[in-house]
Design a protein around this motif. Structure first.
Motif, PDB file in Angstrom:
ATOM      1  N   PRO A 105      -4.864 107.635  63.159  1.00 18.28           N
ATOM      2  CA  PRO A 105      -3.793 107.594  61.825  1.00 18.28           C
ATOM      3  C   PRO A 105      -2.507 106.949  62.466  1.00 18.28           C
ATOM      4  CG  PRO A 105      -3.773 109.633  62.782  1.00 18.28           C
ATOM      5  CD  PRO A 105      -4.941 108.957  63.593  1.00 18.28           C
ATOM      6  N   GLN A 106      -1.661 106.415  61.564  1.00 19.31           N
ATOM      7  CA  GLN A 106      -0.378 105.580  62.175  1.00 19.31           C
ATOM      8  C   GLN A 106       0.541 106.812  62.861  1.00 19.31           C
ATOM      9  OE1 GLN A 106       1.881 103.053  59.362  1.00 19.31           O
ATOM     10  NE2 GLN A 106      -0.267 102.470  58.677  1.00 19.31           N
ATOM     11  N   GLU A 107       0.281 107.893  62.283  1.00 23.12           N
ATOM     12  CA  GLU A 107       1.003 108.923  62.668  1.00 23.12           C
ATOM     13  C   GLU A 107       0.115 110.435  62.466  1.00 23.12           C
ATOM     14  OE1 GLU A 107       5.532 109.564  62.936  1.00 23.12           O
ATOM     15  OE2 GLU A 107       5.123 111.060  61.406  1.00 23.12           O
ATOM     16  N   GLY A 108       0.030 111.175  63.488  1.00 25.51           N
ATOM     17  CA  GLY A 108      -1.060 112.410  63.170  1.00 25.51           C
ATOM     18  C   GLY A 108      -1.780 112.511  64.477  1.00 25.51           C
ATOM     19  N   ASP A 109      -3.258 113.210  63.930  1.00 26.39           N
ATOM     20  CA  ASP A 109      -4.128 113.444  64.916  1.00 26.39           C
ATOM     21  C   ASP A 109      -5.224 112.450  64.803  1.00 26.39           C
ATOM     22  OD1 ASP A 109      -2.636 115.777  65.887  1.00 26.39           O
ATOM     23  OD2 ASP A 109      -3.432 116.900  64.201  1.00 26.39           O
ATOM     24  N   ALA A 110      -5.745 111.824  65.980  1.00 28.75           N
ATOM     25  CA  ALA A 110      -6.689 111.045  66.021  1.00 28.75           C
ATOM     26  C   ALA A 110      -8.122 111.920  66.045  1.00 28.75           C
ATOM     27  CB  ALA A 110      -6.740 110.233  67.412  1.00 28.75           C
ATOM     28  N   LEU A 111      -9.299 110.967  65.933  1.00 27.69           N
ATOM     29  CA  LEU A 111     -10.671 111.413  65.603  1.00 27.69           C
ATOM     30  C   LEU A 111     -11.528 110.668  66.269  1.00 27.69           C
ATOM     31  CD1 LEU A 111     -12.658 113.668  64.690  1.00 27.69           C
ATOM     32  CD2 LEU A 111     -13.001 112.145  62.624  1.00 27.69           C
ATOM     33  N   SER A 112     -12.171 111.183  67.451  1.00 33.96           N
ATOM     34  CA  SER A 112     -13.272 110.153  68.057  1.00 33.96           C
ATOM     35  C   SER A 112     -14.546 110.820  67.692  1.00 33.96           C
ATOM     36  CB  SER A 112     -13.022 110.388  69.544  1.00 33.96           C
ATOM     37  OG  SER A 112     -11.603 109.741  70.090  1.00 33.96           O
ATOM     38  N   ILE A 113     -15.153 109.705  67.513  1.00 38.94           N
ATOM     39  CA  ILE A 113     -16.892 109.853  67.297  1.00 38.94           C
ATOM     40  C   ILE A 113     -17.703 109.421  68.239  1.00 38.94           C
ATOM     41  CG2 ILE A 113     -18.343 109.466  65.315  1.00 38.94           C
ATOM     42  CD1 ILE A 113     -16.182 110.923  64.200  1.00 38.94           C
ATOM     43  N   LEU A 114     -18.722 109.907  68.432  1.00 36.21           N
ATOM     44  CA  LEU A 114     -19.907 109.371  69.245  1.00 36.21           C
ATOM     45  C   LEU A 114     -21.006 109.300  68.307  1.00 36.21           C
ATOM     46  CD1 LEU A 114     -21.068 108.906  72.204  1.00 36.21           C
ATOM     47  CD2 LEU A 114     -21.590 111.267  72.236  1.00 36.21           C
ATOM     48  N   ASN A 115     -21.679 108.104  68.330  1.00 33.71           N
ATOM     49  CA  ASN A 115     -23.019 107.800  67.661  1.00 33.71           C
ATOM     50  C   ASN A 115     -24.058 107.453  68.452  1.00 33.71           C
ATOM     51  OD1 ASN A 115     -20.993 108.032  65.529  1.00 33.71           O
ATOM     52  ND2 ASN A 115     -22.047 106.777  64.204  1.00 33.71           N
ATOM     53  N   ASP A 116     -25.263 107.749  67.923  1.00 31.97           N
ATOM     54  CA  ASP A 116     -26.494 107.228  68.663  1.00 31.97           C
ATOM     55  C   ASP A 116     -26.905 105.831  68.177  1.00 31.97           C
ATOM     56  OD1 ASP A 116     -27.934 107.519  66.415  1.00 31.97           O
ATOM     57  OD2 ASP A 116     -28.875 109.507  66.898  1.00 31.97           O
ATOM     58  N   ALA A 117     -28.091 105.390  68.954  1.00 32.07           N
ATOM     59  CA  ALA A 117     -28.473 103.826  68.414  1.00 32.07           C
ATOM     60  C   ALA A 117     -28.845 104.003  66.910  1.00 32.07           C
ATOM     61  CB  ALA A 117     -29.541 103.336  69.535  1.00 32.07           C
ATOM     62  N   LYS A 118     -29.233 105.059  66.282  1.00 30.44           N
ATOM     63  CA  LYS A 118     -29.544 104.990  64.819  1.00 30.44           C
ATOM     64  C   LYS A 118     -28.449 105.060  64.157  1.00 30.44           C
ATOM     65  CE  LYS A 118     -34.298 106.218  65.896  1.00 30.44           C
ATOM     66  NZ  LYS A 118     -35.286 107.289  65.858  1.00 30.44           N
ATOM     67  N   LYS A 119     -27.124 104.934  64.699  1.00 32.61           N
ATOM     68  CA  LYS A 119     -25.929 105.361  63.827  1.00 32.61           C
ATOM     69  C   LYS A 119     -25.659 106.654  63.431  1.00 32.61           C
ATOM     70  CE  LYS A 119     -27.563 101.482  62.495  1.00 32.61           C
ATOM     71  NZ  LYS A 119     -28.303 100.581  63.426  1.00 32.61           N
ATOM     72  N   ASN A 120     -26.522 107.781  63.942  1.00 28.95           N
ATOM     73  CA  ASN A 120     -26.083 108.923  63.532  1.00 28.95           C
ATOM     74  C   ASN A 120     -25.208 109.634  64.474  1.00 28.95           C
ATOM     75  OD1 ASN A 120     -28.472 109.169  61.847  1.00 28.95           O
ATOM     76  ND2 ASN A 120     -29.838 109.130  63.681  1.00 28.95           N
ATOM     77  N   GLN A 121     -24.335 110.496  63.756  1.00 23.63           N
ATOM     78  CA  GLN A 121     -23.356 111.031  64.426  1.00 23.63           C
ATOM     79  C   GLN A 121     -23.819 112.021  65.400  1.00 23.63           C
ATOM     80  OE1 GLN A 121     -19.458 113.479  63.269  1.00 23.63           O
ATOM     81  NE2 GLN A 121     -19.319 111.674  62.395  1.00 23.63           N
ATOM     82  N   ILE A 122     -23.495 112.031  66.773  1.00 21.38           N
ATOM     83  CA  ILE A 122     -23.851 113.206  67.594  1.00 21.38           C
ATOM     84  C   ILE A 122     -22.677 114.061  67.741  1.00 21.38           C
ATOM     85  CG2 ILE A 122     -24.362 113.735  69.881  1.00 21.38           C
ATOM     86  CD1 ILE A 122     -25.682 110.977  70.015  1.00 21.38           C
ATOM     87  N   LEU A 123     -21.171 113.709  68.007  1.00 21.36           N
ATOM     88  CA  LEU A 123     -20.253 114.309  68.408  1.00 21.36           C
ATOM     89  C   LEU A 123     -18.991 113.890  67.527  1.00 21.36           C
ATOM     90  CD1 LEU A 123     -19.090 116.698  70.096  1.00 21.36           C
ATOM     91  CD2 LEU A 123     -18.620 114.983  72.010  1.00 21.36           C
ATOM     92  N   SER A 124     -18.323 114.798  67.058  1.00 20.30           N
ATOM     93  CA  SER A 124     -16.947 114.550  66.532  1.00 20.30           C
ATOM     94  C   SER A 124     -15.818 115.322  67.135  1.00 20.30           C
ATOM     95  CB  SER A 124     -16.683 114.834  65.051  1.00 20.30           C
ATOM     96  OG  SER A 124     -15.542 114.473  64.509  1.00 20.30           O
ATOM     97  N   VAL A 125     -14.760 114.494  67.858  1.00 20.38           N
ATOM     98  CA  VAL A 125     -13.811 115.290  68.695  1.00 20.38           C
ATOM     99  C   VAL A 125     -12.152 114.943  67.923  1.00 20.38           C
ATOM    100  CG1 VAL A 125     -12.850 115.637  70.830  1.00 20.38           C
ATOM    101  CG2 VAL A 125     -15.265 114.901  70.620  1.00 20.38           C
ATOM    102  N   PRO A 126     -11.968 115.916  67.528  1.00 21.59           N
ATOM    103  CA  PRO A 126     -10.658 115.843  66.866  1.00 21.59           C
ATOM    104  C   PRO A 126      -9.387 115.526  68.039  1.00 21.59           C
ATOM    105  CG  PRO A 126     -11.588 117.539  65.663  1.00 21.59           C
ATOM    106  CD  PRO A 126     -12.466 117.273  66.769  1.00 21.59           C
ATOM    107  N   ARG A 127      -8.437 114.726  67.821  1.00 23.69           N
ATOM    108  CA  ARG A 127      -7.296 114.553  68.798  1.00 23.69           C
ATOM    109  C   ARG A 127      -7.969 113.914  69.882  1.00 23.69           C
ATOM    110  NH1 ARG A 127      -7.169 119.765  67.652  1.00 23.69           N
ATOM    111  NH2 ARG A 127      -6.997 120.447  69.631  1.00 23.69           N
TER     112      ARG A 127
END
Length: 930
Positions: A54-76
């Motif tokens: 975000p321009q101001e606030g908490d980031a969110l990081s995402i880890l996906n596998d090769a099939k575009k499925n989300q494995i992990l979501s890590v706030p900040r």
């Protein structure tokens, strides 16, 4: 009514209603508008990871596998890192934004501020573990077994047995933790100051900083062999240890250490050397070493580099500095800057660069085998030295601008003498003198390639034979900026890369890429002239992963496919292309902008962001160069707002020049209405036709999506300049473009036209309102209005004189003040302020590092003296472009209020109507309307 006609009208009414239901953007939306940051695809292609910011606030990081499925979501989290074997992921997690904000409000001390934590995620078992209070972490580049991190650990408080309560509050101790990634076991080492891994993770080296009275001799530098995890002290004593550097084979370690008392004003760094055959590290070089010049010593600010073979060790030397006499009473002595006409650099420039100059180091080399004699390769007459990637070759490149520094006051750029320096003897060979351009050492160190700006030539100097050839000799095409419109000689389009054997260089012209042999014998148009033929700018896009840290350039392996990006200068469309033997085939091409392109090791999967004005830059995945999948939707809220469109506008100026610009319209545009229009300009902007512009508090530019969403047309005309007449050039393009739109389209309200510009654009705003009354409102940010006074001013951010800007670059006068006095006056709006009838708001800040803010004051006081409507905003302590976010937010509100009042007839806010008195500052911001 006919049933079909009724249904059609109903449908049209629904469409109109859907537009009407969309909200205009307001100033509350900025913080949550997001962008993609640091997208990565793993070497195998199994994982894709990225951050949403975000321009101001908490980031969110995402880890996906090769099939575009989300494995992990890590706030900040915002710095995800995979281990080499792709089994573990590590990242720091920031504290909550609001938690940090509250701590700042409470003015907590740095040690009391919220700290980061560390997350380790096991991808095989899909389990994670966290560690609090972490300062930093390091994964070995190619190691897979361990991770090390620094954190603050508070020891268990000692108990007072008689009172059964804590008798002493223990302070946290900076502790190095070594984590076994598989077992999750940790080894903790307290009081660690700095640490570093060898590339393959076989060794960990770290320093311990013991107490002030280190009676137990805890302090020193230690190395740990990760086979047995037994630490070995290799350098004893309290001090500063830095530049912990292994050779490529992990057999040699070098570092710098200063062991003088902590309060010593004069630091005495020494270069140390260690191998596992030694009991401890030895000093390789210090102040007394043979070869080090008198009154010079090892620099604590220089970097340490081993050659690829490990046979050569490069480090920095520097003159021993003079130290301040601390016995002098400070308030009894003058503080004075002395400007001397023969100084290399103006005093303000010296002061701006003071820390840099105090930490400047000069390259030396010693051979790790043999007598280890120190050989200086450069001194303070040289401003840079470059080695080959392997650093085992004999020749290095050195440049010296010593004889040309004074003339940078009016030329801007510096000329240089170019040399080849032997790393074996220290002797140099002159390549060329007084070169206005830049130079590069070929990857194998046999040639120096340099561009000569004076004649637009690319040249190759063969170091052994000392023979120079012009690489572009006989080629009809120009290799310099064909659109150059400043008085200085045009610059080049640049080097695109090198062949793997280092015998050929790839050089760009305006449209195509050329492959030129360094001996000058072979000249091949790699893109076959198709770029110039079709007006497509082709550039090499190296999709192949470069894992060798030594290679810091674009190495092009011709045994593999070569890929090119292409930008169509006519349509402004972008694409990715594959180079064939006789053609260039598009892999994709369209009305979009593509960024952050990367691929897996086998080029099976590509990731990139894709955008246009309507679509936010989301992350996409392309498989086998065929199947595209959108991976993110970062700004779905945009659908709730009245957005806009962007289209290319072409017209002919009064003097017959072909011109183009971008017209932005509201999404709910109605050709039966009349719209106010604002022109925003800064040289040329039309190449950004397919660029997304997020609604954001800008540094001072026009917030285009905000105004478009709120019922304005925005026009961004390109400007081409004539030397000596920058003001007249602005009139030629901006005024004619706005008149073209007004005369060709009934929906443009020619009585409600405004202009906005920042910096160079701000100057043009000031000029235009002295030449025409066609604008109903003007906003000018950080403008120059008096070229005669600004000519002798200082750009305080760099300390440079402003003379170069008028004689050679953006201001485009092309001559000195004494050679072209009339042109300086003609192009200075201040002398024509009596002609102004347009209300104008000026922003100019008291810490402007580029344009002296007295220019804004001259602008304001002139119009005030002439009883013209004018406002000046000075954001206290801010720069040329606003840096503080709260100021950026404030100016968006005021700019909207200003144009709403003068172009839409809305009531004036109090700051426009009556200003804000100094006695009300910080109490009333004047944003309300009475």
């Amino acid at each position: 009514m006919n049933r079909k006609l009724g249904l059609l009208l109903l449908a049209l009414g629904s469409i109109s209603l859907s537009h009407a239901q969309k909200k205009p953007i307001d100033h509350s939306v900025y913080d949550n508008w997001k962008s993609i940051s640091r997208p990565e695809i793993s070497k195998s292609g199994k994982y894709i990871y990225y951050s949403i910011m975000p321009q101001e606030g908490d980031a969110l990081s995402i880890l996906n596998d090769a099939k575009k499925n989300q494995i992990l979501s890590v706030p900040r989290a915002s710095d995800l890192q995979l281990s080499e074997n792709e089994k573990f992921l590590a990242t720091l997690i920031k504290p909550l934004f609001q938690e940090t904000r509250q701590a700042k409000i409470k003015k907590k001390k740095p040690e009391e501020m919220p700290k980061d934590s560390l997350l380790i995620f096991d991808l095989t078992n899909e389990v994670s573990i966290k560690y609090p209070q972490v300062k930093s972490y390091k994964l070995p580049k190619k190691g897979n077994d361990y991770l090390a991190f620094l954190s603050e650990i508070t020891p268990m408080a000692k108990q007072d047995s008689s009172k059964s309560k804590n008798s002493k509050k223990e302070k946290p101790v900076q502790t190095l933790s070594i984590l076994n990634l598989a077992s999750k076991d940790t080894t903790n080492i307290p009081k660690v100051d700095t640490y570093s891994w060898s590339e393959n993770g076989k060794y960990l080296v770290y320093s311990i900083k013991g107490p002030e009275k280190d009676s137990l001799n805890e302090s020193g530098l230690f190395i740990m062999d990760m086979k047995d995890k037994k630490p070995k002290k290799i350098s004893a004593g309290k001090g500063t240890y830095k530049q912990l550097t292994f050779d490529d084979q992990e057999q040699q370690l070098s570092f710098l250490a200063d062991k003088t008392p902590e309060k010593s004003l004069l630091k005495d760094y020494k270069l140390y050397y260690y191998t596992n055959k030694q009991d401890s590290a030895i000093v390789l070089a210090d102040q007394q070493s043979s070869g080090i010049p008198k009154n010079w010593s090892v620099s604590g600010d220089g970097s340490i580099t081993y050659s690829k073979s490990g046979k050569r060790l490069y480090f920095g030397l520097a003159p021993i500095p003079r130290v301040k006499d601390t016995t002098l009473v400070e308030f009894e002595h003058a503080k004075v800057d002395i400007w001397h006409w023969q100084d290399d650099y103006l005093q303000p420039m010296q002061l701006v660069n003071l820390k840099r100059d105090q930490s400047r180091s000069y390259t030396a080399v010693l051979h790790t085998q043999g007598n280890r004699q120190v050989l200086p390769l450069s001194d303070d007459t040289f401003n840079r030295i470059n080695l080959t990637p392997e650093a085992d070759n004999e020749w290095a490149l050195a440049t010296s601008d010593k004889d040309y520094r004074i003339e940078t006051q009016w030329s801007g750029g510096s000329r240089s003498d170019i040399y080849a320096v032997s790393t074996l003897t220290g002797k140099n060979k002159l390549v060329t003198k007084s070169n206005a351009g830049y130079a590069m050492l070929s990857p194998k160190g046999e040639y120096i390639i340099y561009f000569n700006r004076d004649n637009g030539s690319w040249n190759s100097f063969h170091i052994p034979s000392e023979k120079t050839v012009q690489l572009n000799d006989g080629l009809a095409v120009s290799f310099v900026d064909e659109e150059n419109d400043v008085p200085a000689a045009p610059g080049p389009y640049g080097i695109a890369g090198w062949t793997t054997d280092g015998k050929h260089v790839f050089i760009n012209d305006r449209y195509d890429v050329w492959k030129l042999s360094l001996d000058g014998k072979h000249k091949i148009n790699l893109s076959q002239g198709l770029g110039r033929k079709n007006q497509i700018v082709y550039r090499i896009q190296n999709l192949y992963r470069q894992d060798d840290p030594r290679i810091g350039f674009n190495e092009i392996d011709e045994s593999k496919s070569i890929y090119l990006t292409g930008f169509n200068k006519i349509t402004k469309e972008n694409g990715l292309y594959k180079l064939g033997k006789n053609d260039i085939s598009p892999l994709w091409s369209g009305p979009f902008t593509y960024r952050m392109l990367s691929a897996d090791e086998k080029l099976n999967t590509l990731i990139y962001t894709k955008e246009d004005y309507v679509h936010s830059p989301d992350l996409y995945v392309l498989e086998d160069f065929k199947t595209e999948t959108r991976l993110t939707d970062i700004n779905p809220q945009q659908d709730n707002y009245n957005w806009g469109t962007a289209e290319l506008i072409n017209w002919t100026t009064p003097r017959g020049f072909k011109a183009e610009g971008i017209l932005y319209k509201p999404e709910d545009f109605d050709p039966n209405k009349k719209y106010p229009i604002i022109a925003y300009f800064y040289e040329t902007l039309s190449d950004g036709l397919y660029t997304y512009q997020a609604p954001a508090p800008t540094p001072s530019r026009l917030n285009i999506p905000y105004f478009v969403s709120n019922g304005y047309l925005v026009f961004t005309p390109d400007i081409r300049y004539e030397d000596g007449y920058p003001g007249r050039s602005a009139e030629e393009y901006i005024n004619s473009g706005m008149l073209h739109l007004a005369r060709s389209n009934a929906w443009v309200d020619s009585t409600k036209m405004g202009i906005q510009g920042q910096s160079w654009g701000g100057y043009q705003v000031a000029h235009l309102i002295t030449r025409t009354d066609m604008y109903a409102a003007a906003w000018s940010g950080a403008p120059v209005v008096n070229m005669t006074s600004a000519y002798g001013g200082i750009r305080w951010g760099t300390g440079m004189s402003r003379q170069f800007q008028y004689e050679n670059t953006q201001s485009r006068i092309g001559k000195s003040l004494w050679e072209a006095r009339d042109l300086y006056i003609e192009n200075s709006p201040l002398f024509f302020m009596d002609k102004v009838n347009t209300p104008v708001a000026i922003m100019h800040n008291d810490q402007d590092g580029a344009v002296p803010w007295y220019q804004g004051i001259e602008f304001f006081t002139a119009l005030r003296r002439l009883n013209k409507p004018v406002w000046l905003l000075n954001y206290n302590g801010d720069d040329h472009n606003l840096m503080q976010r709260q100021n950026r937010k404030d100016i968006q509100i005021r700019e909207a209020q200003f144009f709403d009042h003068f172009l839409k007839g809305k009531p004036a806010a109090n700051w426009i109507k009556k200003g804000v008195k100094a006695t009300e500052k910080g109490i009333d911001w004047g944003l309300e309307t009475e």
